[in-house]
Motif scaffolding. Structure first.
Motif, mmCIF file in Angstrom:
data_model
loop_
_atom_site.group_PDB
_atom_site.id
_atom_site.type_symbol
_atom_site.label_atom_id
_atom_site.label_comp_id
_atom_site.label_asym_id
_atom_site.label_seq_id
_atom_site.Cartn_x
_atom_site.Cartn_y
_atom_site.Cartn_z
ATOM 1 N N UNK A 73 2.468 17.332 -29.128
ATOM 2 C CA UNK A 73 2.610 18.984 -29.146
ATOM 3 C C UNK A 73 0.996 19.424 -29.668
ATOM 4 N N UNK A 74 -0.080 18.077 -29.528
ATOM 5 C CA UNK A 74 -1.685 18.285 -29.607
ATOM 6 C C UNK A 74 -2.326 16.581 -29.224
ATOM 7 N N UNK A 75 -3.223 16.863 -28.995
ATOM 8 C CA UNK A 75 -3.993 15.628 -28.887
ATOM 9 C C UNK A 75 -3.881 14.522 -29.647
ATOM 10 N N UNK A 100 -4.507 10.578 -31.458
ATOM 11 C CA UNK A 100 -5.320 9.394 -31.098
ATOM 12 C C UNK A 100 -4.604 8.587 -32.092
ATOM 13 N N UNK A 101 -4.220 7.640 -30.863
ATOM 14 C CA UNK A 101 -3.432 6.337 -31.377
ATOM 15 C C UNK A 101 -3.990 5.361 -33.201
ATOM 16 N N UNK A 102 -4.925 5.494 -33.414
ATOM 17 C CA UNK A 102 -5.853 5.307 -34.628
ATOM 18 C C UNK A 102 -5.181 6.297 -35.517
ATOM 19 N N UNK A 103 -5.273 6.792 -35.526
ATOM 20 C CA UNK A 103 -4.488 8.127 -36.801
ATOM 21 C C UNK A 103 -3.083 8.224 -36.884
ATOM 22 N N UNK A 104 -2.471 7.383 -36.018
ATOM 23 C CA UNK A 104 -0.055 7.106 -35.920
ATOM 24 C C UNK A 104 -0.023 8.014 -37.548
ATOM 25 N N UNK A 105 -1.112 7.225 -38.473
ATOM 26 C CA UNK A 105 -0.955 7.249 -40.353
ATOM 27 C C UNK A 105 -1.332 8.659 -40.909
ATOM 28 N N UNK A 106 -1.947 7.781 -40.847
ATOM 29 C CA UNK A 106 -2.895 9.793 -41.045
ATOM 30 C C UNK A 106 -1.706 11.007 -40.900
ATOM 31 N N UNK A 150 1.758 10.347 -42.858
ATOM 32 C CA UNK A 150 1.586 10.892 -43.588
ATOM 33 C C UNK A 150 1.888 12.575 -43.980
ATOM 34 N N UNK A 151 0.621 13.410 -42.743
ATOM 35 C CA UNK A 151 0.941 14.141 -42.541
ATOM 36 C C UNK A 151 2.362 15.201 -42.355
ATOM 37 N N UNK A 152 2.949 14.558 -41.794
ATOM 38 C CA UNK A 152 4.694 15.275 -41.426
ATOM 39 C C UNK A 152 5.524 15.168 -42.889
ATOM 40 N N UNK A 153 4.738 13.981 -43.314
ATOM 41 C CA UNK A 153 6.109 13.649 -45.044
ATOM 42 C C UNK A 153 5.793 14.782 -45.808
ATOM 43 N N UNK A 154 4.600 15.487 -45.827
ATOM 44 C CA UNK A 154 4.313 16.709 -46.311
ATOM 45 C C UNK A 154 3.088 16.414 -47.365
ATOM 46 N N UNK A 155 2.253 15.079 -46.619
ATOM 47 C CA UNK A 155 1.121 14.874 -48.097
ATOM 48 C C UNK A 155 0.063 15.911 -47.651
ATOM 49 N N UNK A 156 -0.211 16.569 -46.153
ATOM 50 C CA UNK A 156 -0.785 17.250 -46.053
ATOM 51 C C UNK A 156 0.417 18.556 -45.195
ATOM 52 N N UNK A 194 6.291 17.384 -37.970
ATOM 53 C CA UNK A 194 5.983 16.377 -36.520
ATOM 54 C C UNK A 194 5.539 14.681 -36.889
ATOM 55 N N UNK A 195 7.025 14.233 -36.270
ATOM 56 C CA UNK A 195 6.946 12.918 -36.605
ATOM 57 C C UNK A 195 6.848 12.026 -35.597
ATOM 58 N N UNK A 196 5.953 11.061 -35.640
ATOM 59 C CA UNK A 196 5.248 10.374 -34.730
ATOM 60 C C UNK A 196 6.243 8.936 -34.500
ATOM 61 N N UNK A 197 7.245 8.887 -35.518
ATOM 62 C CA UNK A 197 8.381 7.392 -34.796
ATOM 63 C C UNK A 197 9.139 7.758 -33.815
ATOM 64 N N UNK A 198 9.249 7.087 -33.145
ATOM 65 C CA UNK A 198 10.345 7.282 -32.483
ATOM 66 C C UNK A 198 9.981 8.716 -31.213
ATOM 67 N N UNK A 199 8.797 9.590 -31.540
ATOM 68 C CA UNK A 199 9.078 10.579 -30.121
ATOM 69 C C UNK A 199 8.086 9.625 -28.614
ATOM 70 N N UNK A 200 8.986 10.541 -27.819
ATOM 71 C CA UNK A 200 8.459 10.730 -26.331
ATOM 72 C C UNK A 200 7.708 10.831 -26.509
ATOM 73 N N UNK A 201 6.389 11.063 -25.539
ATOM 74 C CA UNK A 201 5.628 12.201 -24.796
ATOM 75 C C UNK A 201 6.034 12.742 -23.688
ATOM 76 N N UNK A 202 5.855 13.832 -22.656
ATOM 77 C CA UNK A 202 6.883 14.535 -21.685
ATOM 78 C C UNK A 202 6.716 14.214 -20.779
#
Lengths: 221, 610
Positions: A192-194, A196-202, A205-211, B195-203
């Motif tokens: 949905x935007x770029x 960065x795999x290194x920011x996966x955790x961040x 966390x944001x998607x779980x409502x912390x941000x 948006x959840x990264x887990x289980x997400x696949x790029x298009x």
């Protein structure tokens, strides 16, 4: 720039006497000095242009500014044959996976020169939704050259700065002679935007409502 | 030079157009009566029929521009079309279609003008307007899977501060904060809520490759041999794509059967940033569209805004503008020829010859405007500076002083001696070169009617035998005061696209020869009309302004709400639209010819992707 034998005098170690009749043929130096001296004078840039700065890079490569004086006239389009990546222009989110991949494909020792305002920090397009605010968010940068675009003189100054950096390195400590392989930089992904795999955790966390981003989901999309 | 065909309708005023069309389509046409707007509003259900009538009966055969505007208060999207008549020139016809924001869908015009292909995809990508009947409606500048349509007025970028500049953080106190500090990621990214990264696949790119399998039905029939087809990607990191351009190509052996350009690797959000900027702040951004010809971009933007403001321009400013723009055209065409030869395999030698002359022109730009490439020279009403009295040259010998060259002498030397000689030199070395002739002649033929249908402009259109040059067809600045011919060639192949650039350089030199004496007469006169201001207010309205840039018609569709910022700032980019014809030009040729054809179109990625 005319080179005289004096320019190379620092290659000679003066403590060891050389007989007079051999002085024009023999130089005694350290491994570091000769290694760095020869590396710095044959840096091959990647033939790779992104935007406006690429045109100034081409102008620099032409006869008026002549980078052959620095041993840099050989530009190779393949990253495997290059030592220097000149990031010449705006880095967009759509392009950054390719740039990281190119960087990973370059053989070590490798250097990165961020040419111009965009590559250094986003430049005039920083606010844009498709613009990466500086290539140093993804790959390590050795030299930044300011300007929009930098003049050929500025780029040449960037080259000389890079030479100084190379000459300061020591064969004992450079990473590419250490054991094991150097780690590749994770290639960013277009979601949905770029991402960065290194920011996966961040991001998780944001998607779980912390941000909560000030972003509204578009129903029409 | 221009031939007027007897059947062609005379300069149709939009009032007549309304009458003619309302008789044919009762109830579907009405004039646009908003203040400052012109043209007609068409009912979206009748759009293809009305467009066909506009093309065939009114004679507006070139659809120059498709733009899209968001009016959230009224809940509508508006798609604006500007059609022009290539046979007689003159003012164009603006017609618009409105659709509700909730279900944005209008019929595609791809059957009437195939040139709308990429422009409709752009409107879908950035605004989210669906075009029913478009065979390949994918995102074009962004990627599949991107969240949202960023040109909508309610869409906000990650580094959003305020709707309009000047921002409170920067002016008047100037307490600038780093934008990275405001997002949790420390970069220019944002993700939709949930948006959840887990289980997400790029298009991925299935949508791109899906369209590549079916043959186009033009070119030689090679399907009798039953060979395997192969999809090859060229770019975006490729030395011959003139930047970060990518093409996905289907090949059968060496022969191209399909080609799809992939854009967006240099999409720098000109339009979205432009709508945050003030009117004048966009001037330096236009420099970075076609970065070979920044001064020509300046002129196109300046005349568009001046037209809306009703601003008068002093004579000297006009002369200097023409001087700068024609020099820009010359250096652009030199570089284009040089890089075309690069693509042919004459690696870097012809470019060095071309760039040597370009450097001299850039010296004048640098001395006058302060910058070699990004000149930011024009203002609404005139120019930022006059010519300097001298141009600094480099010291040649050791101990030598910096040279001071008299500017007028320098310009005269360029215009009367150096550049004509350089043009003849390129002509002599290249035009009859056997390799060049063999690689270019008959390659990438684009017939005149197809060129018009594809909305091609500039040298690409004129090399196909259509003498359509905006400097003559819809004169702007003071081009009607100069004596020059519209260069035209008739074969439409790559060789003619090469030759026409030399022809145009010669015509530009002819204009410059008339400019130089007048520059001397007007020395010391005012070069700025109106008062100098950072903040201009532009009367409310809608205007499409355009100019003949080295690469084709550069247009700006501007909408003002009467404020200090453009409500809509759309760039009609010649390189982008000229590429619509690329697939048809390439099909049936060999892989190596793609590079040549692309080089002969002369694109610049800053303008293609904006």
């Amino acid at each position: 720039m005319t080179m005289t034998p004096d320019d190379y005098s620092d290659l000679n170690n003066p403590d060891i006497p050389i007989p007079d009749e051999l002085k024009s043929n023999i130089a005694i130096t350290t491994l570091d000095r000769i290694y760095n001296w020869s590396r710095a004078r044959s840096v091959w840039p990647l033939l790779f242009g992104l935007a406006c700065c690429a045109i100034e890079m081409i102008a620099t490569a032409a006869s008026r500014y002549d980078p052959a004086r620095f041993g840099m006239e050989v530009m190779r389009p393949s990253p495997r044959q290059c030592d220097l990546m000149i990031v010449s222009g705006t880095v967009t989110k759509k392009m950054v996976p390719q740039i990281v991949r190119l960087y990973n494909q370059m053989a070590e020792p490798r250097y990165v020169l961020a040419m111009g305002a965009c590559a250094s920090g986003g430049g005039p397009f920083k606010e844009g939704y498709n613009v990466v605010d500086g290539i140093d968010k993804f790959i390590p940068v050795d030299v930044y050259v300011p300007g929009c675009p930098p003049t050929p003189q500025a780029l040449l100054h960037g080259f000389i700065t890079l030479h100084k950096k190379i000459e300061g390195q020591s064969i004992m400590s450079v990473p590419w002679y250490k054991k094991g392989q150097s780690e590749a930089i994770p290639v960013p992904v277009l979601g949905p935007d770029l991402i960065d795999p290194r920011q996966g955790e961040l991001i998780q966390a944001a998607s779980e409502g912390e941000y909560s981003a000030q972003f509204e989901t578009d129903e029409n999309a | 030079m221009k031939e007027i065909s007897p059947e062609a309708t005379s300069d149709v005023k939009s009032v007549d157009a309304v009458e003619l069309l309302s008789r044919k389509f009762p109830g579907s046409i009405k004039p646009d009566d908003r203040k400052g707007y012109e043209g007609i509003v068409v009912d979206s259900s009748k759009l293809p029929e009305v467009a066909t009538a506009i093309r065939d009966e009114l004679g507006f055969d070139l659809l120059a521009n498709l733009s899209y505007v968001d009016y959230p208060e009224e809940g509508v999207f508006e798609v604006v079309y500007n059609a022009y008549n290539t046979a007689v020139g003159g003012k164009g016809l603006t017609f618009r279609v409105r659709t509700s924001r909730d279900e944005a869908e209008i019929p595609s015009l791809i059957g009437v003008w195939p040139g709308v292909d990429f422009q409709e995809r752009e409107a879908w990508d950035l605004m989210g307007i669906r075009f029913s009947g478009h065979p390949d409606l994918r995102r074009i500048l962004l990627w599949e899977g991107f969240a949202g349509h960023p040109m909508r007025k309610d869409w906000r970028e990650p580094f959003y501060e305020e709707d309009n500049k000047p921002y409170g953080t920067r002016w008047p106190e100037g307490q600038v904060q780093r934008a990275e500090m405001k997002t949790p990621y420390g970069m220019n990214v944002q993700y939709p809520g949930g948006f959840k990264l887990e289980g997400w696949e790029p298009e991925g790119e299935e949508a791109l490759y899906a369209g590549l399998g079916t043959p186009l039905g033009i070119g030689p029939d090679i399907h009798q041999i039953k060979t395997d087809q192969l999809i090859v990607n060229l770019g975006p990191q490729h030395p011959s794509t003139h930047g970060v351009f990518r093409m996905a190509v289907t090949v059968d052996g060496e022969t191209i059967t399909r080609l799809k350009p992939v854009f967006g690797y240099l999409h720098r959000n000109h339009e979205q940033i432009g709508e945050r900027n003030t009117w004048l702040q966009n001037m330096p951004f236009t420099d970075r569209l076609d970065y070979f010809s920044s001064l020509a971009n300046n002129l196109a933007y300046a005349i568009s805004v001046e037209k809306m403001m009703g601003q008068e321009i002093p004579e000297r400013a006009d002369l200097l503008r023409v001087l700068m723009v024609e020099l820009t055209r010359i250096q652009n065409h030199y570089s284009a020829i040089g890089f075309l030869l690069n693509d042919l395999g004459a690696f870097f030698t012809p470019v060095l010859y071309a760039l040597t002359e370009r450097e001299l022109i850039l010296d004048l730009f640098e001395a006058t405007t302060g910058s070699r490439m990004m000149c930011n020279y024009m203002r609404f009403g005139g120019l930022a500076y006059d010519l300097p009295s001298y141009i600094g040259g480099p010291a040649i010998k050791e101990g030598d002083r910096e040279r001071e060259l008299d500017t007028m002498k320098f310009i005269k030397g360029l215009v009367y001696e150096r550049l004509p000689r350089a043009t003849d030199m390129l002509d002599r070395y290249l035009t009859n070169n056997e390799v060049l002739v063999n690689r270019l002649k008959g390659v990438g033929v684009l017939p005149g009617d197809r060129a018009i249908a594809y909305s091609a402009t500039g040298p690409v259109l004129r090399a196909s035998g259509v003498p359509y040059d905006l400097r003559r067809a819809d004169p702007y600045s003071i081009y009607n005061e100069f004596d020059f011919d519209v260069a035209v060639r008739y074969n439409g192949d790559s060789y003619d696209r090469y030759l026409i650039r030399l022809d145009e350089v010669r015509q530009s030199l002819r204009i410059l020869e008339q400019v130089v004496p007048r520059l001397e007469e007007t020395e010391g006169q005012e070069y700025m009309g109106g008062k100098r201001s950072y903040n201009h207010r532009v009367p409310a309205g809608d205007h499409y302004g355009h100019a003949e840039n080295p690469k084709g018609e550069l247009g700006f569709h501007l909408v003002s709400d009467g404020g200090g910022n453009p409500y809509r700032y759309h760039v009609r980019s010649p390189s982008f639209i000229n590429l619509t014809a690329l697939e048809e030009m390439c099909v049936g040729h060999k892989v190596a010819d793609i590079i040549v054809i692309l080089g002969s179109i002369d694109i610049v990625l800053g303008e293609v992707d904006r």
